[in-house]
Design a protein around this motif. Structure first.
Motif, PDB file in Angstrom:
ATOM      1  N   ASP A 191      24.116   2.658  72.642  1.00 34.03           N
ATOM      2  CA  ASP A 191      24.276   3.891  71.860  1.00 34.03           C
ATOM      3  C   ASP A 191      23.341   3.794  70.662  1.00 34.03           C
ATOM      4  OD1 ASP A 191      25.015   6.109  70.511  1.00 34.03           O
ATOM      5  OD2 ASP A 191      27.121   5.559  70.227  1.00 34.03           O
ATOM      6  N   ARG A 192      22.087   4.164  70.894  1.00 35.63           N
ATOM      7  CA  ARG A 192      21.066   3.996  69.864  1.00 35.63           C
ATOM      8  C   ARG A 192      21.305   4.913  68.663  1.00 35.63           C
ATOM      9  NH1 ARG A 192      16.812   0.980  71.701  1.00 35.63           N
ATOM     10  NH2 ARG A 192      16.683   0.625  73.955  1.00 35.63           N
ATOM     11  N   ILE A 193      21.856   6.095  68.893  1.00 37.10           N
ATOM     12  CA  ILE A 193      22.096   7.000  67.772  1.00 37.10           C
ATOM     13  C   ILE A 193      23.114   6.415  66.804  1.00 37.10           C
ATOM     14  CG2 ILE A 193      23.013   9.268  67.145  1.00 37.10           C
ATOM     15  CD1 ILE A 193      21.820  10.409  69.626  1.00 37.10           C
ATOM     16  N   SER A 194      24.165   5.806  67.351  1.00 34.98           N
ATOM     17  CA  SER A 194      25.192   5.227  66.479  1.00 34.98           C
ATOM     18  C   SER A 194      24.667   4.034  65.688  1.00 34.98           C
ATOM     19  CB  SER A 194      26.417   4.806  67.308  1.00 34.98           C
ATOM     20  OG  SER A 194      27.026   5.943  67.898  1.00 34.98           O
ATOM     21  N   GLU A 195      23.592   3.438  66.155  1.00 35.17           N
ATOM     22  CA  GLU A 195      23.012   2.293  65.443  1.00 35.17           C
ATOM     23  C   GLU A 195      22.141   2.717  64.260  1.00 35.17           C
ATOM     24  OE1 GLU A 195      20.881   0.119  68.356  1.00 35.17           O
ATOM     25  OE2 GLU A 195      22.678  -0.620  69.394  1.00 35.17           O
ATOM     26  N   LEU A 196      21.872   4.008  64.143  1.00 37.85           N
ATOM     27  CA  LEU A 196      21.045   4.488  63.033  1.00 37.85           C
ATOM     28  C   LEU A 196      21.779   4.313  61.710  1.00 37.85           C
ATOM     29  CD1 LEU A 196      19.716   7.828  64.612  1.00 37.85           C
ATOM     30  CD2 LEU A 196      18.470   5.673  64.341  1.00 37.85           C
ATOM     31  N   PRO A 197      21.055   4.152  60.626  1.00 35.62           N
ATOM     32  CA  PRO A 197      21.710   4.013  59.321  1.00 35.62           C
ATOM     33  C   PRO A 197      22.425   5.303  58.918  1.00 35.62           C
ATOM     34  CG  PRO A 197      19.325   4.179  59.073  1.00 35.62           C
ATOM     35  CD  PRO A 197      19.590   4.020  60.533  1.00 35.62           C
ATOM     36  N   LEU A 203      21.913   9.445  59.842  1.00 33.97           N
ATOM     37  CA  LEU A 203      22.959  10.198  60.537  1.00 33.97           C
ATOM     38  C   LEU A 203      23.363  11.431  59.721  1.00 33.97           C
ATOM     39  CD1 LEU A 203      25.308   7.387  61.909  1.00 33.97           C
ATOM     40  CD2 LEU A 203      23.638   8.745  63.168  1.00 33.97           C
ATOM     41  N   LEU A 204      23.493  11.255  58.420  1.00 29.28           N
ATOM     42  CA  LEU A 204      23.865  12.371  57.552  1.00 29.28           C
ATOM     43  C   LEU A 204      22.780  13.436  57.536  1.00 29.28           C
ATOM     44  CD1 LEU A 204      25.480  10.439  54.562  1.00 29.28           C
ATOM     45  CD2 LEU A 204      26.640  11.884  56.243  1.00 29.28           C
ATOM     46  N   HIS A 205      21.521  12.993  57.611  1.00 28.85           N
ATOM     47  CA  HIS A 205      20.429  13.962  57.666  1.00 28.85           C
ATOM     48  C   HIS A 205      20.512  14.786  58.947  1.00 28.85           C
ATOM     49  CE1 HIS A 205      16.492  15.682  56.950  1.00 28.85           C
ATOM     50  NE2 HIS A 205      16.114  15.327  58.174  1.00 28.85           N
ATOM     51  N   ILE A 206      20.861  14.140  60.058  1.00 30.36           N
ATOM     52  CA  ILE A 206      21.017  14.858  61.322  1.00 30.36           C
ATOM     53  C   ILE A 206      22.174  15.843  61.224  1.00 30.36           C
ATOM     54  CG2 ILE A 206      21.583  14.604  63.768  1.00 30.36           C
ATOM     55  CD1 ILE A 206      20.176  11.878  63.692  1.00 30.36           C
ATOM     56  N   LEU A 207      23.290  15.410  60.678  1.00 29.63           N
ATOM     57  CA  LEU A 207      24.470  16.268  60.565  1.00 29.63           C
ATOM     58  C   LEU A 207      24.240  17.445  59.622  1.00 29.63           C
ATOM     59  CD1 LEU A 207      27.392  13.663  60.417  1.00 29.63           C
ATOM     60  CD2 LEU A 207      26.625  15.017  62.364  1.00 29.63           C
ATOM     61  N   SER A 208      23.303  17.305  58.693  1.00 26.09           N
ATOM     62  CA  SER A 208      23.069  18.375  57.729  1.00 26.09           C
ATOM     63  C   SER A 208      22.548  19.650  58.389  1.00 26.09           C
ATOM     64  CB  SER A 208      22.093  17.906  56.646  1.00 26.09           C
ATOM     65  OG  SER A 208      20.795  17.695  57.185  1.00 26.09           O
ATOM     66  N   PHE A 209      22.059  19.529  59.642  1.00 25.00           N
ATOM     67  CA  PHE A 209      21.545  20.699  60.353  1.00 25.00           C
ATOM     68  C   PHE A 209      22.625  21.387  61.188  1.00 25.00           C
ATOM     69  CE2 PHE A 209      17.813  18.020  59.649  1.00 25.00           C
ATOM     70  CZ  PHE A 209      16.928  18.931  59.108  1.00 25.00           C
ATOM     71  N   LEU A 210      23.827  20.828  61.214  1.00 22.50           N
ATOM     72  CA  LEU A 210      24.911  21.372  62.018  1.00 22.50           C
ATOM     73  C   LEU A 210      25.901  22.129  61.152  1.00 22.50           C
ATOM     74  CD1 LEU A 210      25.711  18.273  64.287  1.00 22.50           C
ATOM     75  CD2 LEU A 210      24.182  20.188  64.799  1.00 22.50           C
ATOM     76  N   GLU A 211      26.645  23.030  61.782  1.00 21.73           N
ATOM     77  CA  GLU A 211      27.761  23.652  61.087  1.00 21.73           C
ATOM     78  C   GLU A 211      28.808  22.585  60.794  1.00 21.73           C
ATOM     79  OE1 GLU A 211      29.067  26.607  63.768  1.00 21.73           O
ATOM     80  OE2 GLU A 211      27.238  27.822  63.625  1.00 21.73           O
ATOM     81  N   THR A 212      29.512  22.780  59.697  1.00 20.30           N
ATOM     82  CA  THR A 212      30.456  21.758  59.255  1.00 20.30           C
ATOM     83  C   THR A 212      31.540  21.496  60.298  1.00 20.30           C
ATOM     84  OG1 THR A 212      30.051  22.402  56.975  1.00 20.30           O
ATOM     85  CG2 THR A 212      32.016  21.099  57.394  1.00 20.30           C
ATOM     86  N   LYS A 213      31.959  22.549  60.995  1.00 23.93           N
ATOM     87  CA  LYS A 213      32.992  22.372  62.020  1.00 23.93           C
ATOM     88  C   LYS A 213      32.510  21.420  63.106  1.00 23.93           C
ATOM     89  CE  LYS A 213      36.259  25.151  64.718  1.00 23.93           C
ATOM     90  NZ  LYS A 213      36.626  26.513  65.150  1.00 23.93           N
ATOM     91  N   CYS A 214      31.235  21.523  63.476  1.00 22.23           N
ATOM     92  CA  CYS A 214      30.659  20.606  64.466  1.00 22.23           C
ATOM     93  C   CYS A 214      30.555  19.189  63.915  1.00 22.23           C
ATOM     94  CB  CYS A 214      29.286  21.100  64.902  1.00 22.23           C
ATOM     95  SG  CYS A 214      29.293  22.682  65.770  1.00 22.23           S
ATOM     96  N   CYS A 215      30.213  19.085  62.633  1.00 24.99           N
ATOM     97  CA  CYS A 215      30.103  17.756  62.017  1.00 24.99           C
ATOM     98  C   CYS A 215      31.431  17.012  62.063  1.00 24.99           C
ATOM     99  CB  CYS A 215      29.654  17.891  60.562  1.00 24.99           C
ATOM    100  SG  CYS A 215      27.982  18.516  60.350  1.00 24.99           S
ATOM    101  N   VAL A 216      32.508  17.709  61.732  1.00 25.93           N
ATOM    102  CA  VAL A 216      33.831  17.078  61.745  1.00 25.93           C
ATOM    103  C   VAL A 216      34.202  16.650  63.165  1.00 25.93           C
ATOM    104  CG1 VAL A 216      36.283  17.459  61.291  1.00 25.93           C
ATOM    105  CG2 VAL A 216      34.572  18.340  59.693  1.00 25.93           C
ATOM    106  N   ASN A 217      33.820  17.454  64.145  1.00 21.55           N
ATOM    107  CA  ASN A 217      34.155  17.120  65.533  1.00 21.55           C
ATOM    108  C   ASN A 217      33.449  15.862  66.024  1.00 21.55           C
ATOM    109  OD1 ASN A 217      35.845  19.325  65.736  1.00 21.55           O
ATOM    110  ND2 ASN A 217      34.281  20.662  66.637  1.00 21.55           N
TER     111      ASN A 217
END
Length: 454
Positions: A16-22, A26-40
């Motif tokens: 799981d290479r994505i989970s190994e990211l710092p 990861l937060l930068h990636i999540l910043s492009f998603l709606e908050t509801k998706c981020c929580v999920n």
């Protein structure tokens, strides 16, 4: 090796290479998603369980939830679990009803201000079923005005803004306000309380009979956009006093009769002006002074887009620095406005004419002359500066042909004339051949016929 062993080894090699990211990535990636998706994402694995609690952008809109109760619980959860890190952007678009109350929204906004919010986007509508809130307007907490980290503020609905006497918006650069038939004029005080504001947008609709005085005093303002619709036309209109000595761009789309006072707009570079059919017309003489004052305030502009149905030529100031002009011409004023602008724009180099001859004008305009009437003398810009002319929605009528013929003949430094016709124009070849016989003031001038999608 058996198939079962191969499958087992394949699973062991999957990473799981994505989970190994710092966390920062990861937060930068999540910043492009709606908050509801981020929580999920918290259900993906133990690694993801609490990452969303540090997201810098929180985006919560009523369209993402079927019920107000779900939205309320979600906001409560997100803000209560958010760690001590800063919140870059907070967007809340919600409906105030018997579940979500003003007190809840006030608490949420104060919370994100304590997290050093940089961008705040609020839109609060009132439910027609919530009798307790009818006729009321949400009041912005004072902490919003004094927030030192706030740089972007968007108010997508009516708010009460009790602006403090001092220390207001010390670092606010961008402000967008949407007015929805406001009845409270406290919002007007907002526009003179932003000492470093650079970009201001005022949009929305206005109620007949309600007149506001907008004082826009912004010494650092560079861009101003005003787009207002009125449910009826009021001869009194709003009053905009604009003191913005560094203003560079002014975009006005007005469906009413407001009065605009631009003071010291000496650095204005680009202006777009759209005025309704009867603004400053011969049929509404009480608005002549308003049109004259508005145009005088932008006389230093270098790029101008002007769209008016009927404008007395005598209202035009001298545009001594105008370099580019896009002019929408309607049957109601037609070519006299163009010739007057050419005479008053000695340094004009680029001209775009968009024709709207298909529109039906009021019968009271029938006395006006719609045909081409050449000026008494050749405008200075035609003989010395004008390089490119584009005529859009060209249909080849007699007045259009005469105007193009005059411009070609007297354009001494003209390099190109672009004629854009309807794709289905049956006489396009005939028009082109006729243009070939027109006298040209510049031997270097090329005439191009193109399709215009209209």
């Amino acid at each position: 090796m058996c198939l079962k062993s191969l499958r087992s080894r394949g699973k062991e090699n999957v990473r799981d290479r994505i989970s190994e990211l710092p966390d920062a990535l990861l937060l930068h990636i999540l910043s492009f998603l709606e908050t509801k998706c981020c929580v999920n994402t918290g259900v993906l694995s133990r690694r993801w369980r609490n990452v969303w609690a540090s997201i810098p952008n929180i985006d919560i809109r009523r369209g993402h939830f079927s019920r107000s109760g779900d939205l309320f619980n979600f906001v409560e959860r997100v803000l209560s679990f958010h760690d001590a890190s800063d919140i870059q952007k907070f967007r809340l678009h919600c409906l105030c009803d018997d579940v979500i109350r003003f007190s809840h929204i006030d608490r949420w906004v104060r919370n994100v201000v304590r997290h050093n919010v940089v961008e705040l986007d609020l839109s609060i509508e009132l439910s027609v079923l919530a009798d307790s809130y009818q006729g009321q307007t949400f009041e912005l907490p004072e902490s919003v005005f004094t927030c030192k980290t706030l740089r972007v503020l968007e108010l997508g609905s009516n708010f009460i803004t009790n602006v403090p006497a001092s220390g207001c918006f010390p670092n606010l650069k961008f402000l967008r306000v949407v007015l929805e038939e406001p009845t409270n004029d406290s919002i007007c005080k907002l526009f003179s309380s932003c000492p470093v504001l650079e970009d201001l947008a005022i949009e929305g609709s206005h109620r007949y009979g309600v007149v506001f005085n907008f004082n826009i005093i912004a010494p650092e303002l560079r861009r101003l956009r005003i787009s207002l619709d009125y449910d009826d036309f009021d001869k009194n209109g709003d009053i905009f006093f604009i003191f913005a000595p560094k203003l560079e761009t002014f975009d006005l789309r007005e469906e009413g009769f407001s009065s605009y006072h631009l003071e010291n707009a000496n650095h204005l570079f680009k202006a777009k002006i759209y005025l309704p059919e009867h603004y400053a017309s011969a049929l509404a003489p009480c608005f002549v002074d308003r049109a004259r004052r508005l145009l005088a305030g932008i006389h230093n502009v270098k790029h101008l887009t002007l769209s008016v149905h009927l404008l007395e030529p005598g209202l035009l100031p001298a545009f001594d620095y105008l370099n580019q002009l896009k002019l929408d011409l309607y049957e109601c004023n037609h070519w006299n406005l163009l010739t007057e602008l050419l005479k008053r724009s000695p340094k004009l180099e680029y001209l775009v004419i968009q024709l709207y001859d298909g529109l039906i004008c009021d019968e009271d305009y029938g006395h006006l002359e719609h045909g081409w009437n050449p000026p008494a003398f050749v405008p200075v810009c035609l003989s010395s500066h004008l390089k490119t002319i584009s005529i859009l929605r060209f249909e080849g009528r007699e007045d259009e042909m005469e105007a193009a013929k005059y411009l070609l003949k007297h354009g001494k430094v003209l390099n190109r004339m672009n004629i854009l016709t309807n794709y289905f124009q049956p006489k396009k070849k005939e028009l082109y051949r006729e243009f070939c016989w027109f006298e040209r003031g510049s031997k270097a001038c090329q005439v191009e016929f193109e399709h215009d999608e209209f």
